[in-house]
Design an enzyme around this catalytic site. Structure first.
Site, mmCIF file in Angstrom:
data_model
loop_
_atom_site.group_PDB
_atom_site.id
_atom_site.type_symbol
_atom_site.label_atom_id
_atom_site.label_comp_id
_atom_site.label_asym_id
_atom_site.label_seq_id
_atom_site.Cartn_x
_atom_site.Cartn_y
_atom_site.Cartn_z
ATOM 1 N N TYR A 96 1.832 1.333 -9.424
ATOM 2 C CA TYR A 96 3.061 1.433 -8.613
ATOM 3 C C TYR A 96 4.301 1.026 -9.419
ATOM 4 O O TYR A 96 5.424 1.233 -8.972
ATOM 5 C CB TYR A 96 2.974 0.553 -7.352
ATOM 6 C CG TYR A 96 1.819 0.845 -6.427
ATOM 7 C CD1 TYR A 96 1.037 1.986 -6.556
ATOM 8 C CD2 TYR A 96 1.493 -0.041 -5.392
ATOM 9 C CE1 TYR A 96 -0.031 2.235 -5.706
ATOM 10 C CE2 TYR A 96 0.425 0.214 -4.537
ATOM 11 C CZ TYR A 96 -0.327 1.333 -4.711
ATOM 12 O OH TYR A 96 -1.380 1.565 -3.858
ATOM 13 N N ILE A 153 -2.895 -8.473 7.949
ATOM 14 C CA ILE A 153 -1.766 -7.581 7.652
ATOM 15 C C ILE A 153 -1.203 -7.935 6.281
ATOM 16 O O ILE A 153 -0.911 -9.104 5.995
ATOM 17 C CB ILE A 153 -0.640 -7.708 8.687
ATOM 18 C CG1 ILE A 153 -1.159 -7.329 10.065
ATOM 19 C CG2 ILE A 153 0.549 -6.810 8.312
ATOM 20 C CD1 ILE A 153 -0.094 -7.237 11.126
ATOM 21 N N ILE A 209 -8.534 -13.424 3.946
ATOM 22 C CA ILE A 209 -7.596 -12.328 3.665
ATOM 23 C C ILE A 209 -6.789 -12.050 4.934
ATOM 24 O O ILE A 209 -7.371 -11.747 5.988
ATOM 25 C CB ILE A 209 -8.325 -11.059 3.135
ATOM 26 C CG1 ILE A 209 -7.320 -9.899 2.909
ATOM 27 C CG2 ILE A 209 -9.445 -10.590 4.061
ATOM 28 C CD1 ILE A 209 -7.892 -8.730 2.104
ATOM 29 N N PRO A 210 -5.466 -12.201 4.891
ATOM 30 C CA PRO A 210 -4.667 -11.931 6.093
ATOM 31 C C PRO A 210 -4.826 -10.474 6.527
ATOM 32 O O PRO A 210 -4.812 -9.571 5.681
ATOM 33 C CB PRO A 210 -3.231 -12.217 5.629
ATOM 34 C CG PRO A 210 -3.387 -13.145 4.459
ATOM 35 C CD PRO A 210 -4.650 -12.716 3.779
ATOM 36 N N GLY A 255 2.286 -3.066 2.270
ATOM 37 C CA GLY A 255 2.035 -2.006 1.290
ATOM 38 C C GLY A 255 3.295 -1.777 0.466
ATOM 39 O O GLY A 255 4.411 -1.918 0.983
ATOM 40 N N THR A 256 3.127 -1.424 -0.799
ATOM 41 C CA THR A 256 4.311 -1.287 -1.661
ATOM 42 C C THR A 256 4.322 -0.009 -2.497
ATOM 43 O O THR A 256 5.157 0.126 -3.386
ATOM 44 C CB THR A 256 4.435 -2.501 -2.611
ATOM 45 O OG1 THR A 256 3.298 -2.517 -3.486
ATOM 46 C CG2 THR A 256 4.526 -3.816 -1.851
ATOM 47 N N TRP A 257 3.416 0.913 -2.219
ATOM 48 C CA TRP A 257 3.399 2.160 -3.000
ATOM 49 C C TRP A 257 4.719 2.912 -2.805
ATOM 50 O O TRP A 257 5.218 2.988 -1.671
ATOM 51 C CB TRP A 257 2.223 3.037 -2.546
ATOM 52 C CG TRP A 257 2.126 4.335 -3.288
ATOM 53 C CD1 TRP A 257 2.273 4.527 -4.621
ATOM 54 C CD2 TRP A 257 1.847 5.619 -2.712
ATOM 55 N NE1 TRP A 257 2.096 5.864 -4.918
ATOM 56 C CE2 TRP A 257 1.838 6.548 -3.775
ATOM 57 C CE3 TRP A 257 1.599 6.080 -1.409
ATOM 58 C CZ2 TRP A 257 1.595 7.918 -3.581
ATOM 59 C CZ3 TRP A 257 1.350 7.423 -1.213
ATOM 60 C CH2 TRP A 257 1.350 8.332 -2.284
ATOM 61 N N GLN A 289 -13.154 -16.693 0.891
ATOM 62 C CA GLN A 289 -11.696 -16.521 0.826
ATOM 63 C C GLN A 289 -11.186 -15.866 2.112
ATOM 64 O O GLN A 289 -11.822 -14.929 2.619
ATOM 65 C CB GLN A 289 -11.398 -15.514 -0.278
ATOM 66 C CG GLN A 289 -10.646 -15.987 -1.460
ATOM 67 C CD GLN A 289 -10.503 -14.802 -2.414
ATOM 68 O OE1 GLN A 289 -11.495 -14.225 -2.845
ATOM 69 N NE2 GLN A 289 -9.289 -14.442 -2.698
ATOM 70 N N ASN A 335 6.049 -4.192 12.270
ATOM 71 C CA ASN A 335 4.640 -4.019 11.890
ATOM 72 C C ASN A 335 3.864 -5.332 11.905
ATOM 73 O O ASN A 335 2.633 -5.332 11.958
ATOM 74 C CB ASN A 335 4.540 -3.358 10.507
ATOM 75 C CG ASN A 335 5.090 -1.938 10.507
ATOM 76 O OD1 ASN A 335 5.263 -1.339 11.562
ATOM 77 N ND2 ASN A 335 5.377 -1.402 9.330
HETATM 78 N N1 LIG Z 1 -5.712 2.426 -2.969
HETATM 79 C C1 LIG Z 1 -5.046 3.561 -2.919
HETATM 80 O O1 LIG Z 1 -5.379 4.564 -3.580
HETATM 81 C C2 LIG Z 1 -3.851 3.631 -2.015
HETATM 82 C C3 LIG Z 1 -3.345 4.890 -1.653
HETATM 83 C C4 LIG Z 1 -2.249 4.901 -0.810
HETATM 84 C C5 LIG Z 1 -1.701 3.738 -0.345
HETATM 85 N N2 LIG Z 1 -2.196 2.521 -0.729
HETATM 86 C C6 LIG Z 1 -1.606 1.239 -0.248
HETATM 87 O O2 LIG Z 1 -1.494 1.299 1.167
HETATM 88 C C7 LIG Z 1 -0.135 1.112 1.543
HETATM 89 C C8 LIG Z 1 0.184 1.841 2.841
HETATM 90 O O3 LIG Z 1 -0.039 3.228 2.722
HETATM 91 P P1 LIG Z 1 1.158 4.285 2.632
HETATM 92 O O4 LIG Z 1 2.334 3.634 2.021
HETATM 93 O O5 LIG Z 1 0.628 5.486 1.948
HETATM 94 O O6 LIG Z 1 1.412 4.727 4.117
HETATM 95 P P2 LIG Z 1 1.756 4.037 5.551
HETATM 96 O O7 LIG Z 1 1.855 2.581 5.419
HETATM 97 O O8 LIG Z 1 0.786 4.634 6.499
HETATM 98 O O9 LIG Z 1 3.149 4.684 5.888
HETATM 99 C C9 LIG Z 1 4.326 4.325 5.250
HETATM 100 C C10 LIG Z 1 5.421 5.213 5.799
HETATM 101 O O10 LIG Z 1 5.624 4.916 7.180
HETATM 102 C C11 LIG Z 1 6.957 4.491 7.392
HETATM 103 N N3 LIG Z 1 6.894 3.382 8.363
HETATM 104 C C12 LIG Z 1 6.506 2.104 8.135
HETATM 105 N N4 LIG Z 1 6.538 1.382 9.261
HETATM 106 C C13 LIG Z 1 6.956 2.217 10.240
HETATM 107 C C14 LIG Z 1 7.203 2.048 11.618
HETATM 108 N N5 LIG Z 1 7.011 0.876 12.222
HETATM 109 N N6 LIG Z 1 7.645 3.128 12.327
HETATM 110 C C15 LIG Z 1 7.815 4.334 11.723
HETATM 111 N N7 LIG Z 1 7.604 4.549 10.413
HETATM 112 C C16 LIG Z 1 7.173 3.500 9.673
HETATM 113 C C17 LIG Z 1 7.494 4.061 6.043
HETATM 114 O O11 LIG Z 1 8.885 4.286 5.976
HETATM 115 P P3 LIG Z 1 9.957 3.248 5.368
HETATM 116 O O12 LIG Z 1 9.371 2.608 4.146
HETATM 117 O O13 LIG Z 1 11.116 4.156 5.043
HETATM 118 O O14 LIG Z 1 10.275 2.274 6.452
HETATM 119 C C18 LIG Z 1 6.749 4.998 5.109
HETATM 120 O O15 LIG Z 1 7.359 6.269 5.030
HETATM 121 C C19 LIG Z 1 0.635 1.617 0.317
HETATM 122 O O16 LIG Z 1 1.987 1.267 0.325
HETATM 123 C C20 LIG Z 1 -0.185 1.003 -0.779
HETATM 124 O O17 LIG Z 1 0.100 -0.384 -0.915
HETATM 125 C C21 LIG Z 1 -3.289 2.460 -1.540
#
Ligand SMILES: NC(=O)c1ccc[n+]([C@@H]2O[C@H](COP(=O)([O-])OP(=O)(O)OC[C@H]3O[C@@H](n4cnc5c(N)ncnc54)[C@H](OP(=O)(O)O)[C@@H]3O)[C@@H](O)[C@H]2O)c1
Length: 330
Positions: A52, A19, A16-17, A22-24, A14, A284
């Site tokens: 989420y 990028i 996987i892209p 993220g939607t948390w 399979q 991004n």
């Molecule tokens: N498996 C797990 O336990 C677990 C844990 C944590 C996260 N995750 C997954 O990983 C994804 C990403 O991690 P994350 O959401 O914790 O953190 P992240 O992607 O490192 O950071 C997201 C933060 O950065 C900001 N941002 C995004 N693009 C930016 C840019 N180009 N310039 C400046 N700021 C920017 C966003 O703000 P805005 O939204 O306001 O633009 C948001 O506040 C999650 O959404 C989730 O899907 C999984």
């Protein structure tokens, strides 16, 4: 490295892209707009989780895109995750079916066990069950090997194309690798310039497990989550403000976020930056027209501070659980 829109290949063939969106912490309205913007931009990989509570909104957008003929299901890569209250073999199918119903899909591309420690809950909506004194009900009887067998059954049943793990350490993964019929295709863990997890990446490479970085931009939004959980000042990684990253970004006329994502992609890691801001969603994804040099990659490697910031201490008692994953080096 091929510099077009990139995929990595899971062991089962399979794609996987590299990028995903993220939607948390995205509300339903936010996530609808974000997923629409992401799909318009070219993203074909969406990361969500039952936890989420936004799968249904994501499902609605995906459904609209597929129904209108703008996208085919097979062009998408959808990941979702078993909630902590689902860490019992008999609950896996139930929760995956709920996720599929929410997402309006017949299958997900990847289903992950979100965390090695389960919570004891009976109500599907009560994701953080507590006792009469408000103490989180941790499961001390869960067994990840029998849980994994239930995950394998989901592949057999066609509800998940691939299965994987999140927040497991190398010993916990090894136990599964040694005993599994279908091995983990993917490991999703915290990873960014200040926490590069080199040994864990090497371990995964040896076993053909593709790594996905969560929090690739330092997860600044986690401050809100921790405050809601009563942890006023969580540590977050200030990678976006790092001067070295800014210097490299200037040299390529790119932003720090783009350099941080590109760095991980060039390490063969999948990234799932979260944003609800349309311009950032586009920014991004705009990382396929430049390549970091060996020297720049080396400078970025030097930024590693082994700075884990997701320690799950928002959840009372979790760090003392025998299966707490972050007590060993990797
Ligand atoms: N498996 C797990 O336990 C677990 C844990 C944590 C996260 N995750 C997954 O990983 C994804 C990403 O991690 P994350 O959401 O914790 O953190 P992240 O992607 O490192 O950071 C997201 C933060 O950065 C900001 N941002 C995004 N693009 C930016 C840019 N180009 N310039 C400046 N700021 C920017 C966003 O703000 P805005 O939204 O306001 O633009 C948001 O506040 C999650 O959404 C989730 O899907 C999984």
């Amino acid at each position: 490295m091929d510099n077009r829109h990139l995929n990595l290949t899971l062991f089962n063939g399979q794609h996987i892209p590299v990028i995903g969106l993220g939607t948390w912490q995205c509300t339903a309205d936010e996530v609808k707009e974000a997923v629409n913007a992401a799909l318009e931009t070219g993203y074909r990989h969406i990361d969500t989780a039952y936890l989420y509570q936004n799968e249904a909104a994501i499902g609605q957008v995906i459904h609209e895109w597929i129904n209108s003929g703008k996208l085919k299901r097979q062009e998408l890569f959808i990941t979702t995750k078993l909630p902590f209250t689902g860490n019992k073999p008999e609950k896996v199918e139930h929760f995956l079916k709920l996720s599929l119903e929410n997402l309006k899909l017949d299958y997900v591309d990847l289903y992950l066990i979100q965390f090695p420690i389960g919570f004891c809950g009976e109500d599907d909506r009560d994701l953080f069950p507590t006792d009469a004194n408000g103490k989180l009900l941790l499961d001390f009887d869960s067994n990840t090997l029998t849980l994994w067998k239930a995950m394998e059954s989901q592949v057999d049943a066609g509800r998940a194309k691939a299965i994987g793990l999140s927040n497991f350490n190398s010993h916990q993964i090894e136990r599964i690798v040694q005993t599994s019929r279908i091995k983990p295709a993917n490991l999703q863990v915290e990873m960014h310039a200040y926490f590069q997890q080199k040994r864990l990446r090497t371990y995964c490479k040896k076993h053909g497990i593709i790594v996905c970085a969560y929090g690739p931009l330092g997860s600044k939004g986690r401050i809100d989550f921790s405050a809601r959980c009563g942890v006023p000042k969580p540590q977050v990684a200030d990678v976006l403000d790092d001067p070295m990253v800014a210097e490299i970004a200037n040299a390529h006329s790119k932003t720090s976020a783009q350099v941080l994502l590109r760095h991980l992609i060039q390490l063969n890691v999948v990234v799932i930056p979260k944003s609800v801001t349309q311009s950032r969603i586009r920014e991004n994804y705009d990382v396929f027209d430049f390549v970091l040099t060996e020297n720049e990659m080396e400078k970025l490697s030097q930024l590693d501070k082994n700075n884990r910031t997701f320690i799950f201490d928002e959840f009372d008692g979790v760090p003392d659980h025998p299966e707490y994953p972050f007590v060993i080096p990797y």
